[in-house]
Write a protein that holds these residues in place. Sequence first.
Motif, short mmCIF file in Angstrom:
data_model
loop_
_atom_site.label_atom_id
_atom_site.label_comp_id
_atom_site.label_asym_id
_atom_site.label_seq_id
_atom_site.Cartn_x
_atom_site.Cartn_y
_atom_site.Cartn_z
N LEU A 221 0.71 -1.34 -0.08
CA LEU A 221 -0.04 0.14 -0.11
C LEU A 221 1.22 0.65 0.34
CD1 LEU A 221 -2.61 0.97 0.03
CD2 LEU A 221 -2.78 1.24 2.30
N ALA A 222 1.96 1.23 0.84
CA ALA A 222 2.68 2.35 0.66
C ALA A 222 3.32 2.70 -0.56
CB ALA A 222 3.76 2.30 2.01
N SER A 223 4.16 1.80 -0.94
CA SER A 223 4.07 1.86 -2.05
C SER A 223 3.41 2.20 -3.69
CB SER A 223 4.88 0.24 -3.11
OG SER A 223 5.72 -0.31 -1.79
N LEU A 224 2.27 1.53 -3.55
CA LEU A 224 1.52 2.33 -4.08
C LEU A 224 1.46 3.48 -4.81
CD1 LEU A 224 -0.95 1.92 -6.60
CD2 LEU A 224 -2.18 1.67 -4.40
N GLN A 225 1.03 4.29 -3.03
CA GLN A 225 0.73 5.51 -3.27
C GLN A 225 2.39 6.81 -3.00
OE1 GLN A 225 -0.16 5.47 1.34
NE2 GLN A 225 -1.92 5.58 1.19
N ASN A 226 3.67 5.70 -3.42
CA ASN A 226 4.05 6.51 -4.25
C ASN A 226 4.84 6.32 -5.51
OD1 ASN A 226 5.03 7.42 -1.24
ND2 ASN A 226 6.66 4.88 -0.98
N GLN A 227 3.82 5.44 -5.97
CA GLN A 227 4.47 5.44 -7.33
C GLN A 227 4.17 7.08 -8.62
OE1 GLN A 227 2.28 1.70 -8.71
NE2 GLN A 227 3.46 0.66 -7.82
N GLU A 228 4.01 7.23 -9.25
CA GLU A 228 3.64 8.36 -9.77
C GLU A 228 2.55 7.83 -11.21
OE1 GLU A 228 6.34 11.63 -10.44
OE2 GLU A 228 7.61 9.76 -10.65
N CYS A 229 1.85 8.97 -11.16
CA CYS A 229 0.83 8.96 -12.31
C CYS A 229 0.58 9.66 -13.29
CB CYS A 229 -0.56 8.39 -12.00
SG CYS A 229 -0.99 6.64 -10.83
N MET A 230 -0.43 10.33 -13.79
CA MET A 230 -0.41 11.33 -14.33
C MET A 230 -1.64 11.53 -15.43
SD MET A 230 1.42 10.54 -17.90
CE MET A 230 1.06 9.06 -19.88
N TYR A 231 -1.99 12.65 -15.33
CA TYR A 231 -3.69 13.03 -16.34
C TYR A 231 -3.40 14.09 -17.10
CZ TYR A 231 -3.39 17.91 -13.88
OH TYR A 231 -3.55 18.87 -13.42
N LYS A 245 -6.30 12.43 -6.49
CA LYS A 245 -7.63 12.80 -7.39
C LYS A 245 -7.99 14.29 -7.55
CE LYS A 245 -10.86 9.27 -5.00
NZ LYS A 245 -11.47 8.94 -4.24
N VAL A 246 -8.08 14.17 -9.52
CA VAL A 246 -8.52 15.31 -10.74
C VAL A 246 -9.66 15.13 -10.85
CG1 VAL A 246 -7.56 16.85 -12.08
CG2 VAL A 246 -5.83 15.11 -10.39
N LYS A 247 -10.48 16.48 -10.64
CA LYS A 247 -10.94 16.32 -10.97
C LYS A 247 -11.46 16.61 -12.07
CE LYS A 247 -15.41 19.83 -10.43
NZ LYS A 247 -16.23 20.88 -9.72
N ASP A 248 -12.22 15.57 -12.66
CA ASP A 248 -13.18 15.73 -14.28
C ASP A 248 -12.31 15.34 -14.83
OD1 ASP A 248 -15.17 16.66 -13.74
OD2 ASP A 248 -14.78 18.98 -13.93
N ALA A 249 -10.77 14.06 -14.56
CA ALA A 249 -9.93 13.57 -15.17
C ALA A 249 -9.56 12.85 -14.60
CB ALA A 249 -8.56 14.81 -14.92
N GLU A 289 -7.00 18.73 -34.86
CA GLU A 289 -5.53 19.13 -33.53
C GLU A 289 -4.39 18.19 -34.01
OE1 GLU A 289 -7.58 17.35 -29.90
OE2 GLU A 289 -9.18 18.55 -30.39
N PHE A 290 -3.59 19.01 -33.77
CA PHE A 290 -2.04 18.70 -33.81
C PHE A 290 -1.72 18.88 -32.81
CE2 PHE A 290 -3.35 21.86 -36.96
CZ PHE A 290 -3.39 21.10 -38.30
N TYR A 291 -0.35 17.33 -32.39
CA TYR A 291 0.62 16.95 -31.64
C TYR A 291 2.28 17.04 -31.99
CZ TYR A 291 -4.08 16.25 -29.03
OH TYR A 291 -5.55 16.87 -28.97
N THR A 292 2.92 16.48 -30.71
CA THR A 292 4.32 16.83 -30.80
C THR A 292 4.74 15.29 -30.88
OG1 THR A 292 4.54 17.12 -28.73
CG2 THR A 292 4.30 19.01 -30.33
N ALA A 293 3.71 14.39 -30.71
CA ALA A 293 4.55 12.93 -30.83
C ALA A 293 3.47 12.11 -31.32
CB ALA A 293 4.28 12.45 -29.20
N ASP A 294 3.82 10.83 -31.95
CA ASP A 294 3.17 10.01 -32.37
C ASP A 294 2.35 8.85 -31.17
OD1 ASP A 294 1.84 8.06 -33.89
OD2 ASP A 294 3.61 7.02 -34.39
N GLY A 295 1.05 8.73 -31.88
CA GLY A 295 0.40 7.60 -30.51
C GLY A 295 -0.99 7.53 -30.93
N TYR A 296 -1.56 7.66 -30.01
CA TYR A 296 -2.95 7.92 -29.90
C TYR A 296 -3.49 9.22 -29.07
CZ TYR A 296 -3.79 2.81 -31.06
OH TYR A 296 -3.33 2.10 -32.36
N HIS A 297 -5.19 10.03 -29.35
CA HIS A 297 -5.18 10.68 -28.69
C HIS A 297 -5.70 10.71 -27.29
CE1 HIS A 297 -8.12 13.62 -27.77
NE2 HIS A 297 -8.14 14.20 -29.25
N PRO A 298 -4.88 11.66 -26.48
CA PRO A 298 -5.28 11.53 -25.29
C PRO A 298 -6.37 11.47 -24.60
CG PRO A 298 -4.62 13.59 -25.83
CD PRO A 298 -4.44 12.82 -26.82
#
Length: 320
Positions: A221-231, A245-249, A289-298
């Motif tokens: 559980l402590a390890s999970l809390q220290n992990q990095e995520c993104m939005y 937690k981030v509202k509407d994200a 829409e234009f993006y600076t890298a390949d991949g899928y729409h965020p």
Amino acid sequence: MFEDYKEKVILTYQEKRDAGAISVNLLRPSPGKIKDECLIVYQERCSKKDERAFRLFFGPKDHITDYGQSISKLEIDKFRPLMNFMNRRTNVTEDKNIELLAWLIDFEPRPYQIWNNFKGDPTTLTASEIINEPATAVDNNFQPFTSLYRPEDTEDKETKVHIAGISTTETEIKEETETTNHEIQSLFENQGVSHKKGSKIRKTITSFMIILAASGGTYQLASLQNQECMYWTGDHYKRISCNQKVKDATVLALDTAKAAHLRKITQPDTLTQSSVGKVWYTKIDGELEFYTADGYHPMYNDVRLKPITVYMLNKYILRK
């Protein structure tokens, strides 16, 4: 591990979707479409091995042999987390969603317990281990599930334990403890250890195992809390802790490449001929829409970004 099983299930779904070998309801899933597909698949094929998935997701049966009414009455918002996972808007979802997806796409072997015992290799399964007895829910003589669960077992009577994504029940813990005690006692008897002395040692070992399990859960559980995520902020990914937690994200597992390189170009008029090979685009709701890298729409994980061409650049940017 369940993470491996989860990845196998979602990859199988994506392969079937890309090959068009899947129901139209699951090609571009929505909560309503997933619910409709559950009703269809339940009528076409239901099996003893899937009852645990039914009970955890849909709740107890409305009829002794029928989950159809339970599915019909379930609010469509209950399917939204599964939709987000299927569209890869999130990499984190409950175990019951994975098992439901495995059932919907007819993933084999399933459920996880069977898959794990045989390391995901269906060729090693015997007929008694793969229980697959399809029947329609309207058959009043069909009672496929009574051999697996007692009638009094319902979601409300189970005490669930959740530690860092590991889900189990009070019944399962009790059964595992009893099995361990029986094995320890057999070992003592074989070695000529007295029952009284063996009982004391057994209690000590059992207590140690419980403390060890609790300590491991706390560490995870402590390890999970220290992990990095993104939005996604609207024009780039922002790193955050996974317990935020981030509202509407939608909070996603950190992808360092996306976080570092994927940006939305908010001023397309700055693009030039030198942008060819360095910029990607897509059209959302009629707008480019234009993006600076390949991949899928965020925000739309089924929309692939395309490399900008000289033709596109001239037509939509430079001529304007």
